[in-house]
Design a protein around this motif. Structure first.
Motif, PDB file in Angstrom:
ATOM      1  N   ASP A   1      16.115   2.983   1.353  1.00 38.92           N
ATOM      2  CA  ASP A   1      14.876   3.276   2.041  1.00 38.92           C
ATOM      3  C   ASP A   1      14.435   1.950   2.687  1.00 38.92           C
ATOM      4  O   ASP A   1      14.879   0.882   2.264  1.00 38.92           O
ATOM      5  CB  ASP A   1      13.831   3.761   1.036  1.00 38.92           C
TER       6      ASP A   1
ATOM      7  N   ASP B   1      10.885   1.135   4.418  1.00 37.00           N
ATOM      8  CA  ASP B   1       9.488   0.734   4.237  1.00 37.00           C
ATOM      9  C   ASP B   1       9.170   0.610   2.753  1.00 37.00           C
ATOM     10  O   ASP B   1       9.335   1.561   1.999  1.00 37.00           O
ATOM     11  CB  ASP B   1       8.555   1.760   4.875  1.00 37.00           C
ATOM     12  N   GLY B   2       8.750  -0.565   2.342  1.00 41.10           N
ATOM     13  CA  GLY B   2       8.427  -0.767   0.937  1.00 41.10           C
ATOM     14  C   GLY B   2       9.617  -1.229   0.106  1.00 41.10           C
ATOM     15  O   GLY B   2       9.447  -1.670  -1.020  1.00 41.10           O
TER      16      GLY B   2
ATOM     17  N   GLU C   1      14.773   3.121  -3.672  1.00 39.30           N
ATOM     18  CA  GLU C   1      13.546   3.729  -3.142  1.00 39.30           C
ATOM     19  C   GLU C   1      12.313   3.076  -3.751  1.00 39.30           C
ATOM     20  O   GLU C   1      12.374   2.537  -4.851  1.00 39.30           O
ATOM     21  CB  GLU C   1      13.516   5.217  -3.510  1.00 39.30           C
ATOM     22  N   ASP C   2      11.198   3.169  -3.057  1.00 37.46           N
ATOM     23  CA  ASP C   2       9.935   2.688  -3.630  1.00 37.46           C
ATOM     24  C   ASP C   2       8.916   3.817  -3.777  1.00 37.46           C
ATOM     25  O   ASP C   2       7.843   3.593  -4.323  1.00 37.46           O
ATOM     26  CB  ASP C   2       9.316   1.582  -2.762  1.00 37.46           C
TER      27      ASP C   2
HETATM   28 MG   LIG Z   1       9.437   3.605   1.152  1.00 44.49          MG
END
Ligand SMILES: [Mg+2]
Length: 261
Positions: free
Chosen positions: A10, A12-13, A203-204
């Motif tokens: 992923d 973003d983050g 993942e976040d």
């Molecule tokens: Mg994310």
């Protein structure tokens, strides 16, 4: 997990601290103060109630329109289905202004892990729901980072960007269902030519962890916002607070347990 074939990141983050959260918050605050002022008293919305925890549980990882709808539902905004499109559009405008202004930073632990995996021949895919993620990755040069920080000297060409390190870029790819459905990760596995049980997802967001599990993949949640419990509850096989806690050699062997102290 069987021996590792591919890692799906992923963005973003995980790789980039992008301004999505602030864009969602600022866009709703602006709408509630202007065009939607008349309905504001009917809702549970107040700027300080749109916390990071609300963003993580309701919005993060979802496609833009469903994220907008989820936030409006959360705050009890009437006619949420009709208003979601406008909110999503405004958020995108705010986001693009922030990206153009360079208001994002790269997580160095993610850059290190990407380079370590690349040096070991692991196939990598960028798999963000966001149509803006590829552009963010393209703006990040990695050649200077490698010069200073990567002891293994992963082969990186002069001028290479983070996007160049990925074997497949699925960011914003058109899939039938967004996260938490597995569609994007399954498409990424296909693009890499790696069967899902040999894929690891980083993942976040809880929705992303759920998507990884639905795809039959192993998942590691990175809790950068002190949200370990949310990621564990979503089914993450392991939760870390920084990707530096992962041992790339062990990952290649299919081991995701904590490194021996
Ligand atoms: Mg994310």
């Amino acid at each position: 997990m069987r021996p590792l074939g591919g890692v799906l990141f992923d963005v973003d983050g995980v790789v980039v601290d992008s301004p999505h959260e602030r864009a969602w918050q600022e866009a709703l605050e602006a709408l509630m103060a202007t065009e939607w002022r008349a309905i504001a008293p009917e809702t549970r919305y107040a700027p300080e109630r749109f916390t990071t925890a609300v963003y993580q549980s309701e919005v993060a990882g979802k496609a833009r329109e469903s994220g907008a709808r989820a936030a409006l539902d959360y705050f009890g905004v009437p006619d949420a289905a009709e208003r979601a499109g406008v909110y999503a559009e405004r958020k995108q405008e705010v986001l693009l202004r922030k990206i153009a202004a360079g208001k994002f930073v790269v997580f160095s632990d993610a850059t290190r892990l990407i380079l370590e995996l690349k040096a070991r021949g692991v196939l990598l895919a960028a798999a963000s729901s966001s149509r803006n993620a590829s552009e963010l990755l393209r703006r990040i040069r990695v050649d200077a980072f490698v010069e200073h920080q990567n002891p293994r000297r992963a082969p990186v060409a002069l001028g290479a960007t983070l996007l160049d390190l990925f074997d497949a870029d699925l960011c914003g790819a058109a899939v039938a269902r967004g996260k938490p459905a597995p569609d994007l990760f399954l498409a990424a596995a296909r693009a890499l030519g790696v069967p899902p049980p040999r894929c690891l997802v980083i993942e976040d967001a809880p929705s992303g962890v759920q998507a990884a599990k639905a795809a039959g993949m192993t998942s590691i949640g990175v809790a950068r916002l002190a949200d370990e419990a949310l990621l564990a509850a979503a089914g993450a096989d392991r939760v870390v607070t920084t990707l530096d806690q992962l041992d790339p050699d062990a990952l290649v062997e299919g081991q995701i347990a904590a490194r021996a102290a």
